[in-house]
Write an enzyme that holds these catalytic residues in place. Sequence first.
Site, mmCIF file in Angstrom:
data_model
loop_
_atom_site.group_PDB
_atom_site.id
_atom_site.type_symbol
_atom_site.label_atom_id
_atom_site.label_comp_id
_atom_site.label_asym_id
_atom_site.label_seq_id
_atom_site.Cartn_x
_atom_site.Cartn_y
_atom_site.Cartn_z
ATOM 1 N N SER A 1 5.070 1.301 7.535
ATOM 2 C CA SER A 1 5.869 0.439 8.421
ATOM 3 C C SER A 1 6.756 -0.509 7.618
ATOM 4 O O SER A 1 7.851 -0.866 8.075
ATOM 5 C CB SER A 1 4.972 -0.338 9.397
ATOM 6 O OG SER A 1 4.285 -1.370 8.741
ATOM 7 N N HIS B 1 1.910 -8.158 -0.123
ATOM 8 C CA HIS B 1 0.465 -8.262 0.043
ATOM 9 C C HIS B 1 0.174 -9.129 1.270
ATOM 10 O O HIS B 1 0.811 -10.181 1.442
ATOM 11 C CB HIS B 1 -0.176 -8.864 -1.211
ATOM 12 C CG HIS B 1 -1.661 -8.986 -1.099
ATOM 13 N ND1 HIS B 1 -2.498 -7.903 -1.251
ATOM 14 C CD2 HIS B 1 -2.449 -10.041 -0.802
ATOM 15 C CE1 HIS B 1 -3.755 -8.296 -1.068
ATOM 16 N NE2 HIS B 1 -3.747 -9.595 -0.788
#
Length: 214
Positions: free
Chosen positions: A24, A120
């Site tokens: 995504s 992250h």
Amino acid sequence: MSAPERAEASGRKRLGILLSGRGSNFVAIADAIADDRLPGAEIAVVISNKADAPGLAAARARNLNAVSIEARGRKRAEHDAEIIACLREHQVDLVCLAGYMRLLSQEFVAAFPQRILNIHPSLLPALPGLDAQQQALDYGVKVTGCTVHFVDEQLDHGIIILQKVVPVQDEDNADTLATRILQQEHIAYAEAIARVLSGQYRITGRRYLLDHAS
Ligand code: GAR
């Protein structure tokens, strides 16, 4: 026209995307380019260490170069060398890790100095490693978020480019929290790439600082 000739002709900075799964973040980057939010960029190649990664199928559906370089049963150095060769063949300027769940070798990091980005799902240096959203719930933090950073030889450690904050709600489970963080990831990654490609920054110690026009 050969790949190098095409790269030269377009004048755009060429991104190499590495992913292992859903993809995504890759799609968000591709959408940002399509919407002119990343006008100076194009995706040169999408590489996955998993042949069946949905992100690779998404790349093919967009008529992008999509390459599977399987890691299974191979030494890290050998696998990374093949990826480096593929990135070079496609004249990549900036490597974007988008859910790429393998550590990079020193040779890989050295091949693209300050030219590899990672995203992250936490506010680093808090909660590095796997399952950062579950880690946030387990620790009981009240805010978490996402971080885009340069990649160095250590896990989730390189210089931070930007972060977005996401409050943790009492009702959250790992899935609901991951969904809200992911919305911010999709905004953050395109912003960070645009900043890096602009070249209008300097690095002082561990600090990434934007140059402001006077
Ligand atoms: C994203 O949440 C990304 O931050 C995370 O994996 C997910 C990939 O989603 N990466 C890490 O945890 C790396 N340490 P995507 O495949 O839909 O982009």
